[in-house]
Write an enzyme that holds these catalytic residues in place. Sequence first.
Site, PDB file in Angstrom:
ATOM      1  CG  ASP A  41      -2.055  -1.026   1.035  1.00  0.00           C
ATOM      2  OD1 ASP A  41      -2.480  -1.255  -0.112  1.00  0.00           O
ATOM      3  OD2 ASP A  41      -2.467  -1.621   2.044  1.00  0.00           O
TER       4      ASP A  41
ATOM      5  CG  HIS B 267      -2.343  -6.466  -0.209  1.00  0.00           C
ATOM      6  ND1 HIS B 267      -1.398  -5.578   0.250  1.00  0.00           N
ATOM      7  CD2 HIS B 267      -3.407  -5.719  -0.581  1.00  0.00           C
ATOM      8  CE1 HIS B 267      -1.870  -4.347   0.185  1.00  0.00           C
ATOM      9  NE2 HIS B 267      -3.095  -4.392  -0.332  1.00  0.00           N
TER      10      HIS B 267
ATOM     11  NE  ARG C 114      -5.895   0.348   2.867  1.00  0.00           N
ATOM     12  CZ  ARG C 114      -5.209   0.627   1.757  1.00  0.00           C
ATOM     13  NH1 ARG C 114      -5.290  -0.184   0.719  1.00  0.00           N
ATOM     14  NH2 ARG C 114      -4.467   1.700   1.671  1.00  0.00           N
TER      15      ARG C 114
HETATM   16  C1  SIN Z   1      -6.407  -3.212  -0.981  1.00  0.00           C
HETATM   17  O1  SIN Z   1      -6.405  -2.611   0.081  1.00  0.00           O
HETATM   18  O2  SIN Z   1      -5.446  -3.255  -1.729  1.00  0.00           O
HETATM   19  C2  SIN Z   1      -7.668  -3.972  -1.345  1.00  0.00           C
HETATM   20  C3  SIN Z   1      -7.613  -5.349  -0.812  1.00  0.00           C
HETATM   21  C4  SIN Z   1      -8.926  -6.068  -0.967  1.00  0.00           C
HETATM   22  O3  SIN Z   1      -9.935  -5.460  -1.332  1.00  0.00           O
HETATM   23  O4  SIN Z   1      -8.943  -7.265  -0.685  1.00  0.00           O
END
Ligand code: SIN
Length: 292
Positions: free
Chosen positions: A121, A268, A283
């Site tokens: 991120d 991720h 988030r």
């Molecule tokens: C993200 O914060 O990159 C999105 C991750 C997700 O929606 O699983």
Amino acid sequence: MSSLSSKQGPRYRHIAGESEPYETIGVEKLTPIIGAEISGVDLSSALSNRTMDEIHRALAENLVIFFRDQHITPQQHLAFGRQFGELHIHPAAPNEGDPALMKIYADKDSPRANGEGWHTDVSCDVEPPMGSILYIKQCPPRGGDTLFANMYAAYEALSDRMKAYLDGLTALHDGEQTFRGLYANYGVKDRPEYPRAEHPVVRTHPVTGKKALYVNRGFTRFLIGVPRDESDAMLAYLYQHAENPLFQCRFRWTENAIAFWDNRCAQHRAMWDYWPHTRSGARVTVKGERPV
Ligand code: SIN
């Protein structure tokens, strides 16, 4: 199997050591390499210092931790994040009423979903986020998983020659190509400029002291001080290497689950395989330090 690979054994040998037992939380690993589900915690109530210490420890040991069946308000989500540090404000994404509550949403009309490629991120920030806490309230009937990858393991699995090559190298991370126009469908107007920063290609985690590979497809543009064709080839190799399923876990969401990942040592990517269904949540992101 070739005689060469049978002689060499696995590319990456994870030593699955036994960790000290936890006293106030349950910790069930998803894989030996990354990810654990935490039980015995209700994030809507005040957590003892002991429990907070154990959550910190579980995050350090597993890189991403998951909590299911949590019923928290946006204020409780923000308050949980604040227990880990000051909150980060996303430079581009829309929010859910509070600037520190980033909207995560995709439905049948969406042109895209958040986080579809492998990334860390906002690594384009000079001080990129330490961690992100994603709360998913509405899930599609199937799909919408998030994949996580262990960047300590990716670093350790590199050859000694490659580690020596990367030692001391830095890379440019830039938000411009990633963020400009990205949230136009939510009516977000672009900023005159987006963050960019130079970071080490291998960083040392401030808590564990371990080295992690720190380049990602989302934000890393080029290696500093090497010819551009060499940089492109090297980054292509490092991305491919980092995305080896050997370093990964995959989380299957259920409604009201939370994932908390450490951006300093994990990447991720979200799967948008559930169109035309809806997936929705928010988030909270915790500020981090300058990578070293
Ligand atoms: C993200 O914060 O990159 C999105 C991750 C997700 O929606 O699983």
